[in-house]
Design an enzyme around this catalytic site. Structure first.
Site, PDB file in Angstrom:
ATOM      1  N   ARG A 186      -5.369  -9.396   1.371  1.00 55.06           N
ATOM      2  CA  ARG A 186      -6.210 -10.360   2.088  1.00 55.06           C
ATOM      3  C   ARG A 186      -7.466  -9.636   2.578  1.00 55.06           C
ATOM      4  O   ARG A 186      -8.474  -9.633   1.921  1.00 55.06           O
ATOM      5  CB  ARG A 186      -5.416 -11.007   3.230  1.00 55.06           C
ATOM      6  CG  ARG A 186      -6.052 -12.253   3.837  1.00 55.06           C
ATOM      7  CD  ARG A 186      -5.174 -12.802   4.954  1.00 55.06           C
ATOM      8  NE  ARG A 186      -4.994 -11.852   6.032  1.00 55.06           N
ATOM      9  CZ  ARG A 186      -5.737 -11.800   7.142  1.00 55.06           C
ATOM     10  NH1 ARG A 186      -6.676 -12.693   7.345  1.00 55.06           N
ATOM     11  NH2 ARG A 186      -5.515 -10.892   8.077  1.00 55.06           N
ATOM     12  N   LYS A 187      -7.386  -8.951   3.742  1.00 54.50           N
ATOM     13  CA  LYS A 187      -8.553  -8.238   4.266  1.00 54.50           C
ATOM     14  C   LYS A 187      -8.357  -6.719   4.275  1.00 54.50           C
ATOM     15  O   LYS A 187      -9.298  -5.967   4.123  1.00 54.50           O
ATOM     16  CB  LYS A 187      -8.844  -8.685   5.705  1.00 54.50           C
ATOM     17  CG  LYS A 187      -9.328 -10.114   5.824  1.00 54.50           C
ATOM     18  CD  LYS A 187      -9.498 -10.506   7.272  1.00 54.50           C
ATOM     19  CE  LYS A 187     -10.922 -10.353   7.690  1.00 54.50           C
ATOM     20  NZ  LYS A 187     -11.115 -10.769   9.104  1.00 54.50           N
TER      21      LYS A 187
ATOM     22  N   TRP B  86       0.835  -1.211   0.000  1.00 59.19           N
ATOM     23  CA  TRP B  86       0.000   0.000   0.000  1.00 59.19           C
ATOM     24  C   TRP B  86       0.872   1.265   0.000  1.00 59.19           C
ATOM     25  O   TRP B  86       0.657   2.201  -0.788  1.00 59.19           O
ATOM     26  CB  TRP B  86      -0.889  -0.061   1.240  1.00 59.19           C
ATOM     27  CG  TRP B  86      -1.957   0.968   1.350  1.00 59.19           C
ATOM     28  CD1 TRP B  86      -2.471   1.755   0.351  1.00 59.19           C
ATOM     29  CD2 TRP B  86      -2.670   1.316   2.544  1.00 59.19           C
ATOM     30  NE1 TRP B  86      -3.459   2.555   0.849  1.00 59.19           N
ATOM     31  CE2 TRP B  86      -3.609   2.314   2.184  1.00 59.19           C
ATOM     32  CE3 TRP B  86      -2.615   0.871   3.861  1.00 59.19           C
ATOM     33  CZ2 TRP B  86      -4.472   2.880   3.122  1.00 59.19           C
ATOM     34  CZ3 TRP B  86      -3.484   1.430   4.795  1.00 59.19           C
ATOM     35  CH2 TRP B  86      -4.397   2.426   4.419  1.00 59.19           C
TER      36      TRP B  86
ATOM     37  N   HIS C 247      13.085  -4.080   4.364  1.00 63.28           N
ATOM     38  CA  HIS C 247      12.668  -4.444   5.723  1.00 63.28           C
ATOM     39  C   HIS C 247      13.884  -4.342   6.677  1.00 63.28           C
ATOM     40  O   HIS C 247      13.791  -4.752   7.832  1.00 63.28           O
ATOM     41  CB  HIS C 247      12.161  -5.884   5.771  1.00 63.28           C
ATOM     42  CG  HIS C 247      10.913  -6.149   4.963  1.00 63.28           C
ATOM     43  ND1 HIS C 247       9.793  -5.364   5.033  1.00 63.28           N
ATOM     44  CD2 HIS C 247      10.605  -7.142   4.093  1.00 63.28           C
ATOM     45  CE1 HIS C 247       8.846  -5.857   4.227  1.00 63.28           C
ATOM     46  NE2 HIS C 247       9.325  -6.928   3.647  1.00 63.28           N
TER      47      HIS C 247
HETATM   48  N1  LIG Z   1      -4.264  -0.885  -0.528  1.00 63.66           N
HETATM   49  C1  LIG Z   1      -4.275  -1.438   0.663  1.00 63.66           C
HETATM   50  N2  LIG Z   1      -4.909  -0.843   1.687  1.00 63.66           N
HETATM   51  C2  LIG Z   1      -4.931  -1.405   2.923  1.00 63.66           C
HETATM   52  N3  LIG Z   1      -4.329  -2.583   3.225  1.00 63.66           N
HETATM   53  C3  LIG Z   1      -3.675  -3.204   2.227  1.00 63.66           C
HETATM   54  C4  LIG Z   1      -3.612  -2.675   0.910  1.00 63.66           C
HETATM   55  N4  LIG Z   1      -2.889  -3.530   0.156  1.00 63.66           N
HETATM   56  C5  LIG Z   1      -2.542  -4.552   0.929  1.00 63.66           C
HETATM   57  N5  LIG Z   1      -3.013  -4.377   2.185  1.00 63.66           N
HETATM   58  C6  LIG Z   1      -2.882  -5.262   3.340  1.00 63.66           C
HETATM   59  O1  LIG Z   1      -1.546  -5.134   3.861  1.00 63.66           O
HETATM   60  C7  LIG Z   1      -1.107  -6.405   4.363  1.00 63.66           C
HETATM   61  C8  LIG Z   1       0.101  -6.865   3.578  1.00 63.66           C
HETATM   62  O2  LIG Z   1       1.197  -6.093   3.955  1.00 63.66           O
HETATM   63  P1  LIG Z   1       2.512  -6.044   3.043  1.00 63.66           P
HETATM   64  O3  LIG Z   1       2.158  -5.255   1.834  1.00 63.66           O
HETATM   65  O4  LIG Z   1       3.493  -5.359   3.947  1.00 63.66           O
HETATM   66  O5  LIG Z   1       2.886  -7.411   2.695  1.00 63.66           O
HETATM   67  C9  LIG Z   1      -2.282  -7.357   4.165  1.00 63.66           C
HETATM   68  O6  LIG Z   1      -3.040  -7.254   5.372  1.00 63.66           O
HETATM   69  P2  LIG Z   1      -4.059  -8.371   5.869  1.00 63.66           P
HETATM   70  O7  LIG Z   1      -3.377  -9.688   5.709  1.00 63.66           O
HETATM   71  O8  LIG Z   1      -4.351  -8.036   7.297  1.00 63.66           O
HETATM   72  O9  LIG Z   1      -5.261  -8.224   5.023  1.00 63.66           O
HETATM   73  C10 LIG Z   1      -2.992  -6.738   2.987  1.00 63.66           C
HETATM   74  O10 LIG Z   1      -4.326  -7.150   2.825  1.00 63.66           O
HETATM   75  C1  LIG Z   2       9.356 -10.342   3.693  1.00 68.07           C
HETATM   76  C2  LIG Z   2       8.224 -10.939   2.857  1.00 68.07           C
HETATM   77  C3  LIG Z   2       7.094 -11.353   3.777  1.00 68.07           C
HETATM   78  C4  LIG Z   2       7.515 -12.532   4.656  1.00 68.07           C
HETATM   79  C5  LIG Z   2       8.041 -13.706   3.821  1.00 68.07           C
HETATM   80  C6  LIG Z   2       8.484 -14.865   4.706  1.00 68.07           C
HETATM   81  C7  LIG Z   2       7.744 -15.153   5.839  1.00 68.07           C
HETATM   82  C8  LIG Z   2       8.106 -16.195   6.669  1.00 68.07           C
HETATM   83  C9  LIG Z   2       9.215 -16.956   6.344  1.00 68.07           C
HETATM   84  O1  LIG Z   2       9.543 -18.031   7.122  1.00 68.07           O
HETATM   85  S1  LIG Z   2      10.569 -18.027   8.338  1.00 68.07           S
HETATM   86  O2  LIG Z   2      11.759 -17.278   7.970  1.00 68.07           O
HETATM   87  O3  LIG Z   2       9.864 -17.392   9.476  1.00 68.07           O
HETATM   88  O4  LIG Z   2      10.837 -19.460   8.556  1.00 68.07           O
HETATM   89  C10 LIG Z   2       9.931 -16.691   5.205  1.00 68.07           C
HETATM   90  C11 LIG Z   2       9.576 -15.649   4.374  1.00 68.07           C
HETATM   91  C12 LIG Z   2      10.394 -15.382   3.150  1.00 68.07           C
HETATM   92  C13 LIG Z   2       9.749 -14.427   2.203  1.00 68.07           C
HETATM   93  C14 LIG Z   2       9.216 -13.238   2.958  1.00 68.07           C
HETATM   94  C15 LIG Z   2       8.697 -12.113   2.036  1.00 68.07           C
HETATM   95  C16 LIG Z   2       9.651 -11.467   1.081  1.00 68.07           C
HETATM   96  C17 LIG Z   2       9.003 -10.095   0.775  1.00 68.07           C
HETATM   97  C18 LIG Z   2       7.854  -9.957   1.752  1.00 68.07           C
HETATM   98  O5  LIG Z   2       7.612  -8.649   2.178  1.00 68.07           O
END
Ligand SMILES: Nc1ncnc2c1ncn2[C@@H]1O[C@H](COP(=O)(O)O)[C@@H](OP(=O)(O)O)[C@H]1O
Ligand SMILES: C[C@]12CC[C@@H]3c4ccc(OS(=O)(=O)O)cc4CC[C@H]3[C@@H]1CC[C@@H]2O
Length: 325
Positions: free
Chosen positions: A289-290, A77, A138
């Site tokens: 997701r949500k 986002w 991150h």
């Molecule tokens: N445009 C948006 N607005 C609000 N939440 C969003 C979004 N796009 C993705 N997300 C939510 O942000 C989370 C993913 O985070 P990231 O982008 O850091 O991987 C997910 O949360 P949920 O799993 O609670 O729904 C996802 O649904």
């Molecule tokens: C960082 C990432 C979201 C998390 C992803 C991830 C989550 C859990 C994992 O297992 S462990 O290390 O806890 O055993 C491994 C991963 C690897 C990929 C990760 C994704 C890459 C980019 C996303 O933002």
């Protein structure tokens, strides 16, 4: 492993990284067989190799903008919002024009993920990116490449309440690696999360480092939360734009259009985000997701929620940081 497993779960490492990593403390991971502790944080081997390359090779420019998050805290986002606001003159956002890059491209392809790129293509030439370069990571504040710390580049940090972040990661992990996670109890995952032995963890230290950095150096680090982004998106978009030196003046309509374009409903329904796959193998639909505040309630029992709350209370005590949901 399922077909949507990203490369980051693999262990296709260089010999140099393998040798270095083998000397680090290790723990069994949730999705990966081993996680390694480097500079106080737990990483998968692939992302750790990316971090090491990034620390060694990344050259910052004063005009760079780096978005920082813990995994599952709103990265996708934030990438969309900041990409749209920075490029609003080149790519005006309007409901009547259907050619904005975000309509046809997943935000992760528009904003490179530093340690991901440094793992997959260590020779990637970041100097080719258009200015101002927009990237995400991150990486913890302590482990940022030195040139990032020493240049005038700007950092936007987005944090999410830990229960929602954990639950988001829990469901994401299950999608990424259904076989590996099938028998892993959520109680064990919460315990590992609270102990900090979870991907990128300890979560608390990550948040606190950027929280204090934003207070010490407010022109360098802007601290935003997923919750405020959700409840007052327009105001937060304006605050981010001001911080980045490209504030909106009399462009209320543009702000509203950006908010609408980047909303969960809009992005998650686009064909590119429903059907696409990132080059690392991750299905784009797994990123949506949500998109709610407080959604943890349908996954965490009361006692697991209390476990996370107790840890949060202890860790954030005296910091001025609070999450009410
Ligand atoms: N445009 C948006 N607005 C609000 N939440 C969003 C979004 N796009 C993705 N997300 C939510 O942000 C989370 C993913 O985070 P990231 O982008 O850091 O991987 C997910 O949360 P949920 O799993 O609670 O729904 C996802 O649904
Ligand atoms: C960082 C990432 C979201 C998390 C992803 C991830 C989550 C859990 C994992 O297992 S462990 O290390 O806890 O055993 C491994 C991963 C690897 C990929 C990760 C994704 C890459 C980019 C996303 O933002």
């Amino acid at each position: 492993m399922s077909s949507s497993v990203p490369d980051y779960l693999g262990e296709d490492l260089t010999q140099q990284a393998r040798d270095f990593i083998s000397s680090l403390p290790r723990e069994k991971g949730w999705l990966v067989s081993q996680m390694y502790q480097y500079q106080g944080r737990w990483h998968t081997p692939a992302l750790l190799q990316g971090i090491l390359n990034c620390q060694k090779h990344f050259q910052a420019k004063d005009s760079d903008i780096i978005l920082v998050t813990n995994p599952k805290s709103g990265t996708t986002w934030l990438k969309a919002l900041v990409f749209a606001l920075l490029n609003r003159h080149k790519f005006p956002v309007s409901s009547s024009s259907g050619d904005h890059p975000l309509l046809v491209t997943n935000p992760h392809l528009l904003v490179p993920f530093l340690e991901g790129v440094y793992y997959e293509s260590p020779d990637f030439d970041f100097s080719e990116l258009p200015s101002p370069r927009l990237m995400n990571t991150h990486i913890s504040h302590f482990s940022l490449p030195e040139p990032v710390q020493n240049s005038a580049c700007k950092i936007v940090y987005c944090c999410r309440n830990p229960k929602d972040m954990f639950v988001s990661l829990w469901h994401f992990g299950k999608k990424l690696a259904p076989e590996e996670t099938a028998d892993y109890p959520i109680e064990k995952a919460v315990e590992a999360f609270c102990e900090g032995k979870f991907i990128g963890g300890p979560f608390w230290d990550h948040v606190l480092e950027y929280w204090y950095a934003s207070r010490e150096n407010p022109n360098k680090v802007l601290f935003v939360t997923y919750e405020e982004l959700k409840t007052q998106t327009g105001a937060e978009v304006k605050r981010i734009a001001e911080f980045l030196g490209c504030g909106f003046t009399g462009e209320e309509e543009q702000v509203e259009e950006i908010v609408k374009l980047c909303s969960f409903e809009s992005l998650s329904n686009l064909e590119v985000n429903r059907q696409g796959k990132l080059p690392n193998g991750m299905e784009t639909k797994a990123l949506f997701r949500k998109g709610e505040i407080g959604g943890w309630r349908d996954t965490l029992s009361e006692s697991l929620a209390e476990e996370i709350d107790a840890k949060m209370e202890k860790k954030f005590q005296g910091s001025g940081l609070k999450f009410s949901c």
